[in-house]
Every structure is written in structure tokens, then in C-alpha cells.
Design a protein around this motif. Sequence first.
Motif, PDB file in Angstrom:
ATOM      1  N   PHE A  36       9.278 -11.606  -1.480  1.00 30.60           N
ATOM      2  CA  PHE A  36       8.029 -11.687  -0.739  1.00 30.60           C
ATOM      3  C   PHE A  36       6.914 -11.165  -1.636  1.00 30.60           C
ATOM      4  CE2 PHE A  36       9.367 -12.597   3.657  1.00 30.60           C
ATOM      5  CZ  PHE A  36      10.736 -12.480   3.514  1.00 30.60           C
ATOM      6  N   ARG A  37       5.680 -11.414  -1.257  1.00 29.16           N
ATOM      7  CA  ARG A  37       4.568 -10.874  -2.025  1.00 29.16           C
ATOM      8  C   ARG A  37       3.431 -10.481  -1.098  1.00 29.16           C
ATOM      9  NH1 ARG A  37       2.671 -16.462  -5.088  1.00 29.16           N
ATOM     10  NH2 ARG A  37       1.694 -17.479  -3.283  1.00 29.16           N
ATOM     11  N   GLN A  38       2.628  -9.554  -1.596  1.00 27.83           N
ATOM     12  CA  GLN A  38       1.484  -9.091  -0.817  1.00 27.83           C
ATOM     13  C   GLN A  38       0.300  -8.892  -1.744  1.00 27.83           C
ATOM     14  OE1 GLN A  38       2.230  -5.598   1.561  1.00 27.83           O
ATOM     15  NE2 GLN A  38       0.520  -6.066   2.912  1.00 27.83           N
ATOM     16  N   ALA A  39      -0.738  -9.674  -1.495  1.00 21.99           N
ATOM     17  CA  ALA A  39      -1.981  -9.557  -2.248  1.00 21.99           C
ATOM     18  C   ALA A  39      -2.892  -8.560  -1.534  1.00 21.99           C
ATOM     19  CB  ALA A  39      -2.653 -10.923  -2.347  1.00 21.99           C
ATOM     20  N   PRO A  40      -3.853  -7.987  -2.250  1.00 21.74           N
ATOM     21  CA  PRO A  40      -4.760  -7.015  -1.631  1.00 21.74           C
ATOM     22  C   PRO A  40      -5.474  -7.596  -0.410  1.00 21.74           C
ATOM     23  CG  PRO A  40      -4.989  -6.968  -4.002  1.00 21.74           C
ATOM     24  CD  PRO A  40      -4.101  -8.126  -3.685  1.00 21.74           C
ATOM     25  N   GLY A  41      -5.424  -6.856   0.692  1.00 21.37           N
ATOM     26  CA  GLY A  41      -6.104  -7.292   1.898  1.00 21.37           C
ATOM     27  C   GLY A  41      -5.400  -8.379   2.675  1.00 21.37           C
TER      28      GLY A  41
END
Length: 123
Positions: A36-41
Motif C-alpha cells: 500500500f502507499r500513502q502520499a502526504p495529505g
Amino acid sequence: VQLVESGGGLVQAGGSLRLSCAASGRTFIGYGMGWFRQAPGKEREFVAAISWSGAGTYYADSVKGRFTISRDDAKNLVILQMNSLKPEDTAVYYCAARVASGSYYSLQSYDYWGQGTQVTVSS
């Protein structure tokens, strides 16, 4: 099971990176594995997954054809090969393991998570 990601870094658009997820504490034979990935905001989102047998692989539409997930149970490794990287791929990438059933695409289906590795793609 404890998961540790590695292989992140800074790369130019069009380049490649190879992320690894290593398991310690026990083997992850029998576990489905995901990235999974999570970008800022933004919320954490599904990237790719592989079934416990390796026979099934699943990809988000945004990475299909560019990313490849694989597993090596003998080495307790899950690999995410990322090619043709784009600036929008910039995020913290997380490895996850699941025991129970449920959608491979859903965060809630995963029981164990790594700490994440940063991937930054410059334009």
C-alpha cells in the motif's frame, strides 16, 4: 510477524526502484501479502497484492503494467518492482500481511504492517 521494508529512495521520473519486504519472527508462508502507499495529505491506498500461493496477483489500475509483485517464501521476501515511475507515485510504501480472507484491495483485510519506506519521484 514483523515486516521491514527497504529499497525506497529518490529517483527521476521514468526510473525504477525495487522494494523489498522482509519478515522476521516467523515465516509468512501461507500469508497473502500486499503493498500500500500513502502520499502526504491522502489516505493509504492499495498498490499490489499476491496470494499466499503466489498464483494470484492484484494491482491498482494506476500501477498496472508498471509494477510487479512477487514473493520468495524460501527467503521470506516480497518484492515490488516499480518501473516507469511517475511523480504521482511519490509516497510512503507499506508492506502488509494477511491471514484471513477478504478483499486483497482492502486495508482492513491485513493483519500486520511494516513501518514503511519513502519513495520520491522527481519530475
